[in-house]
Scaffold this active site. Structure first.
Site, PDB file in Angstrom:
ATOM      1  N   LYS A   1       4.248   6.646   3.978  1.00 45.20           N
ATOM      2  CA  LYS A   1       3.168   6.613   4.966  1.00 45.20           C
ATOM      3  C   LYS A   1       2.970   5.195   5.491  1.00 45.20           C
ATOM      4  O   LYS A   1       3.067   4.222   4.739  1.00 45.20           O
ATOM      5  CB  LYS A   1       1.869   7.111   4.330  1.00 45.20           C
TER       6      LYS A   1
ATOM      7  N   LYS B   1      -1.953   0.076   5.787  1.00 44.57           N
ATOM      8  CA  LYS B   1      -2.361  -1.331   5.896  1.00 44.57           C
ATOM      9  C   LYS B   1      -2.194  -2.063   4.576  1.00 44.57           C
ATOM     10  O   LYS B   1      -2.227  -3.289   4.535  1.00 44.57           O
ATOM     11  CB  LYS B   1      -3.813  -1.422   6.371  1.00 44.57           C
TER      12      LYS B   1
ATOM     13  N   LYS C   1      -2.447   3.838  -9.298  1.00 44.49           N
ATOM     14  CA  LYS C   1      -2.947   2.516  -9.684  1.00 44.49           C
ATOM     15  C   LYS C   1      -2.693   2.257 -11.170  1.00 44.49           C
ATOM     16  O   LYS C   1      -2.338   1.144 -11.563  1.00 44.49           O
ATOM     17  CB  LYS C   1      -4.439   2.408  -9.374  1.00 44.49           C
TER      18      LYS C   1
END
Length: 470
Positions: free
Chosen positions: A334, A337, A252
């Protein structure tokens, strides 16, 4: 010398243009005599016909687009029908094999008592007894015969239960499944209605996927304040260096966004979620292994700081092939969502056509057929084979053998059919549960109460250990 031009008076009188004047065209700069002239009946008719033609073309275009959509839908339905037929054939073959195995197991079960009696006789007979030799020979022969049919003895004493060797046993009859809404707050300002609906939808998904609320505790994390309380306590024994190594926070930070304190302490709250209930086994995917390792370190740090053996050090319960399902667009990433592309993942609320289209458009290579050898060098195909194996109950080797000579399209169609067959009933069950607000409220309230009883007892014990006033 300039050439003289003579105009015939008769031509001038009759209004005939002289040669070289433009064949009757008005002189340059003269007004157009047709300007402003009203459109006659023929012109109006032509304009009306043209307008109707344009309307008809537009209507036909819409109808053509509608027919194209319908054709694509019918193609998808055909693919599903073919895939369902193949999957049904595969399922029947599997059931036949299972029936054979079951018949053997029934026979073996009947022999267990005899085996136990023979074993007990051997223990009660001395080695120099002639009868001992005969019984031992019978025992060895029986065990050898059973071994030839794939039946062997296991000793559970002192061994950790391993569900990989006991696939008939379902996990966690007293498991807890929280909707971790406190974790969701780290994403920023989430609207209250969205946060609540997500929690309900997640718990409905647990039920739709087979979690029995009568055997498992389904609750909302924020309704059990002991989670936050333990998070603070554990944070006080967690060095910042441990948190600085967590990849989620580092990713992040590198992405240019400004991470908040909640995201920084996120792993400690996750540890509190686990340790509050003194869990010793945690189902986890490969990408979450770092969080489990941090939880282990925190449990040891607490025990060492207060010189107790209170928290068990939890172990990861790997989900084998299903532990890491990769993106449909990039077999090295991966499936998530949070991926910007919806085409990179299969959502549990996707309709059947969307599932088919996502699989048919999934990234693959140009190599025909499947082989277990070299599959690791084909990450996208490896991912699709892995998904098929998980859903069908087959091994990756069995999947490769079945589609060894098949084209990519044929394999994708079979996989799409298998996904639709699996996800469709789950999707409909989720929608049904979410619509039944009274039932979901009942499940959530009961789960919240049960979780608070256990969490409250443990937090009281923890406070006593560290010396907080009760």
């Amino acid at each position: 010398m300039a050439e003289e031009r003579h105009v015939d008076p008769k031509q001038q009188q009759e209004g005939v243009a002289p040669a070289g004047s433009g064949d009757g065209a008005p002189p340059k700069g003269a007004p157009d005599p047709t300007a402003g002239r009203k459109q006659g009946p023929a012109g109006k008719f032509a304009a009306g016909v043209g307008g109707k033609v344009q309307q008809r073309v537009a209507a036909d275009s819409l109808e053509l687009e509608k027919l194209r959509t319908e054709v694509e839908h019918l193609r998808n339905q055909l693919r599903l029908a073919v895939a369902d037929s193949k999957n049904l054939k595969r399922l029947v073959q599997k059931e036949v094999e299972e029936a054979r195995t079951l018949s053997i197991s029934e026979f073996v079960r009947d022999l267990i008592a005899s085996c136990d009696n023979l074993e007990a006789s051997l223990k009660n007979l001395s080695d120099d007894d002639n009868v001992h030799a005969g019984v031992k020979m019978t025992w060895d022969s029986l065990i050898s015969t059973l071994g030839g049919h794939g039946v062997s003895r296991v000793s559970p004493l002192g061994e950790q239960f391993d569900p990989r060797f006991h696939k008939a046993v379902t996990q966690a009859v007293d498991d807890s499944k929280p909707a971790v809404d406190l974790h969701a707050l780290t994403a920023g300002n989430v609207p209250a209605t969205v946060l609540h609906s997500r929690s309900v939808s997640l718990l409905a998904t647990y039920i739709a996927c087979g979690i029995d609320p009568e055997k498992s505790v389904l609750f909302v994390q924020s309704s059990v304040p002991e989670h936050s309380e333990l998070c603070w306590i554990l944070g006080c024994v967690t060095p910042m260096g441990w948190l600085n190594r967590m990849t989620q926070f580092k990713d992040k930070s590198r992405s240019g966004s400004t991470p908040n304190m909640g995201l920084y302490g996120y792993p400690v709250l996750m540890a509190a979620d686990i340790l509050l209930y003194k869990a010793d086994l945690v189902p986890v995917g490969d990408d979450q292994m770092q969080h489990i390792e941090l939880t282990q370190d925190i449990a040891r740090a607490f025990n060492a700081t207060h010189q107790v053996d209170y928290f068990p050090v939890p172990k990861p319960l790997s989900l084998d092939n299903s532990a890491r399902i990769m993106s449909l667009r990039d077999g090295r990433k991966k499936m998530s969502k949070s991926d910007a592309s919806d085409a990179a993942r299969i959502n549990l609320d996707d309709d059947d056509d969307s599932i088919v289209q996502k699989i048919m458009r999934a990234t693959t290579d140009s190599i025909r057929g499947l082989s277990l050898e070299g599959l690791d060098e084909r990450p996208e195909m490896h991912n699709l084979v892995n998904i098929f194996a998980v859903l069908s109950g087959m091994t990756k080797a069995e999947v490769c053998n079945e589609f060894a000579a098949s084209g990519t399209k044929e394999f994708k169609e079979a996989l799409a059919g298998l996904l639709v067959q699996t996800i469709s009933p789950i999707r409909e069950r989720i929608r049904e549960l979410v619509r039944d607000a009274a039932y979901m409220d009942k499940i959530i309230n009961a789960g919240n109460g049960a979780a608070r009883v256990l969490a409250g007892r443990h937090i009281a014990e923890i406070k006593k250990i560290i010396g907080l006033v009760r």
